[in-house]
Design an enzyme around this catalytic site. Structure first.
Site, PDB file in Angstrom:
ATOM      1  N   THR A  55       0.864  -1.188   0.000  1.00 21.16           N
ATOM      2  CA  THR A  55       0.000   0.000   0.000  1.00 21.16           C
ATOM      3  C   THR A  55       0.897   1.234   0.000  1.00 21.16           C
ATOM      4  O   THR A  55       2.092   1.130  -0.249  1.00 21.16           O
ATOM      5  CB  THR A  55      -0.897   0.007   1.241  1.00 21.16           C
ATOM      6  OG1 THR A  55      -0.060  -0.175   2.368  1.00 21.16           O
ATOM      7  CG2 THR A  55      -1.926  -1.094   1.185  1.00 21.16           C
ATOM      8  N   THR A  58       2.986   5.569  -3.169  1.00 20.85           N
ATOM      9  CA  THR A  58       3.857   5.323  -4.321  1.00 20.85           C
ATOM     10  C   THR A  58       3.237   4.395  -5.368  1.00 20.85           C
ATOM     11  O   THR A  58       3.347   4.691  -6.558  1.00 20.85           O
ATOM     12  CB  THR A  58       5.212   4.756  -3.846  1.00 20.85           C
ATOM     13  OG1 THR A  58       5.680   5.560  -2.765  1.00 20.85           O
ATOM     14  CG2 THR A  58       6.222   4.749  -4.963  1.00 20.85           C
ATOM     15  N   ASP A  85       1.632  -6.197   4.500  1.00 16.98           N
ATOM     16  CA  ASP A  85       1.539  -5.784   5.907  1.00 16.98           C
ATOM     17  C   ASP A  85       0.117  -5.328   6.205  1.00 16.98           C
ATOM     18  O   ASP A  85      -0.722  -5.249   5.305  1.00 16.98           O
ATOM     19  CB  ASP A  85       2.575  -4.682   6.230  1.00 16.98           C
ATOM     20  CG  ASP A  85       2.572  -3.539   5.213  1.00 16.98           C
ATOM     21  OD1 ASP A  85       1.626  -3.451   4.403  1.00 16.98           O
ATOM     22  OD2 ASP A  85       3.522  -2.738   5.224  1.00 16.98           O
ATOM     23  N   ASN A 154      12.491   6.159   6.387  1.00 17.36           N
ATOM     24  CA  ASN A 154      13.514   5.660   7.318  1.00 17.36           C
ATOM     25  C   ASN A 154      14.131   4.344   6.826  1.00 17.36           C
ATOM     26  O   ASN A 154      14.840   3.675   7.563  1.00 17.36           O
ATOM     27  CB  ASN A 154      12.912   5.473   8.723  1.00 17.36           C
ATOM     28  CG  ASN A 154      11.811   4.427   8.748  1.00 17.36           C
ATOM     29  OD1 ASN A 154      11.402   3.904   7.709  1.00 17.36           O
ATOM     30  ND2 ASN A 154      11.330   4.103   9.937  1.00 17.36           N
ATOM     31  N   GLY A 158       7.878  -2.778   3.936  1.00 12.87           N
ATOM     32  CA  GLY A 158       6.699  -3.203   4.682  1.00 12.87           C
ATOM     33  C   GLY A 158       6.733  -2.399   5.973  1.00 12.87           C
ATOM     34  O   GLY A 158       6.964  -1.184   5.963  1.00 12.87           O
ATOM     35  N   GLU A 161      10.907  -2.015  10.381  1.00 12.19           N
ATOM     36  CA  GLU A 161      11.511  -0.743  10.757  1.00 12.19           C
ATOM     37  C   GLU A 161      13.009  -0.931  11.015  1.00 12.19           C
ATOM     38  O   GLU A 161      13.481  -2.083  11.112  1.00 12.19           O
ATOM     39  CB  GLU A 161      10.813  -0.214  12.027  1.00 12.19           C
ATOM     40  CG  GLU A 161       9.302  -0.054  11.908  1.00 12.19           C
ATOM     41  CD  GLU A 161       8.859   1.124  11.023  1.00 12.19           C
ATOM     42  OE1 GLU A 161       9.657   1.618  10.210  1.00 12.19           O
ATOM     43  OE2 GLU A 161       7.688   1.530  11.144  1.00 12.19           O
ATOM     44  N   LYS A 220      12.324  11.003  -0.954  1.00 13.85           N
ATOM     45  CA  LYS A 220      12.888   9.649  -0.876  1.00 13.85           C
ATOM     46  C   LYS A 220      14.321   9.600  -1.436  1.00 13.85           C
ATOM     47  O   LYS A 220      14.954   8.541  -1.404  1.00 13.85           O
ATOM     48  CB  LYS A 220      12.023   8.662  -1.662  1.00 13.85           C
ATOM     49  CG  LYS A 220      10.589   8.506  -1.157  1.00 13.85           C
ATOM     50  CD  LYS A 220      10.506   7.679   0.101  1.00 13.85           C
ATOM     51  CE  LYS A 220       9.084   7.558   0.619  1.00 13.85           C
ATOM     52  NZ  LYS A 220       8.227   6.711  -0.167  1.00 13.85           N
TER      53      LYS A 220
END
Ligand code: PGA
Length: 257
Positions: A55, A58, A85, A154, A158, A161, A220
């Protein structure tokens, strides 16, 4: 709060390093059209495409282009969508559900059968069992032919992190503060962003036969540059892409290195 996870730099001697294939397009329609074309070129030769889809903002142009220009492709008849996810704790019918986001942007238009839409239950009785169900689906039916991914500011993939292990599997995670901020633009404020989520692990995703990551926008550019050139490390989860073969990155001009 994000739990602090021990991170480590993955030594190059532990693994091969691969060079992703990079395609740079103009911004906007050109990015969407190139992404849709490459997606179809990958799916067409497959008898039963099993595809992990993301999702986020982008891929939306690609989804619209697929729904408009490629809706009659034969491969949709045997296409299986697997969710990358999902937020935890949302009720059925909540518009924030990632599974329904992909369905309304793409799958409803191209008529993918309901029983071929494999999504997380956001509110399962047993979260561990829900992770196992999704992993087992890929073990029994996979590996995925194609994993389509976005890139978080970051470096997340998905909801893997920073600090996520490269061999991690499908699991429950806490969203990083930067992710909560980034996701607030979808739903009109941080108060609407769930704090926990299910995500396929990097180790799970690494098993896909082919990976296509979509990256767009000036915001990005820095993380894409780091993805391609920073030391391979769990501090920047997207650097795992340099540890697997068959990766294509489609970037618009604004994000391109
Ligand atoms: P975006 O999200 O496409 O909305 O920038 C990407 C991601 O967080 O993976």
């Amino acid at each position: 709060m994000k739990t602090a996870a021990p991170t480590r730099q993955v030594m190059k001697t532990e693994m091969n390093e691969y060079e992703p294939h990079i395609i740079v397009t103009e911004d906007g329609d050109d990015f969407a059209a190139a992404s849709a074309r490459i997606f179809c070129e990958a799916a067409r030769p497959l008898k039963n495409p099993l595809v992990i889809l993301p999702t986020g903002n982008t891929p939306l142009g690609m989804y619209r282009c697929l729904a408009r220009d490629y809706r009659n492709e034969n491969f949709w008849n045997n296409f299986t969508y697997v969710a990358l996810d999902e937020y935890i704790g949302l009720e059925d019918g909540d518009p924030r559900l990632f599974g329904s986001w992909v369905q309304r942007e793409l799958l409803d238009f191209v008529a993918v059968a309901r029983d071929r839409r494999i999504t997380f239950k956001s509110n399962p009785h047993d979260k561990g069992a829900e992770c196992a169900r999704m992993e087992n689906f890929l073990t029994e039916n996979g590996p995925a032919d194609l994993a389509v991914l976005g890139l978080g500011v970051n470096g997340h993939i998905g909801f893997n992190e920073p600090g996520s292990a490269f061999d991690s599997r499908t699991r429950v995670v806490n969203l990083a503060p930067e992710t909560i901020t980034a996701n607030s633009k979808y739903w009109g404020g941080e108060e609407h962003v769930p704090r926990t989520a299910f995500t396929m692990g990097l180790g799970t995703l690494a098993q896909a036969r082919r990976t296509v990551m979509l990256v767009s926008g000036m915001h990005k550019a820095d993380i894409l540059e780091k993805t391609l050139t920073a030391p391979i490390s769990e501090d920047i989860p997207s650097t795992y892409l340099r540890t697997i073969p068959n990766v294509t990155i489609i970037s618009d001009r604004s994000a391109a290195p």
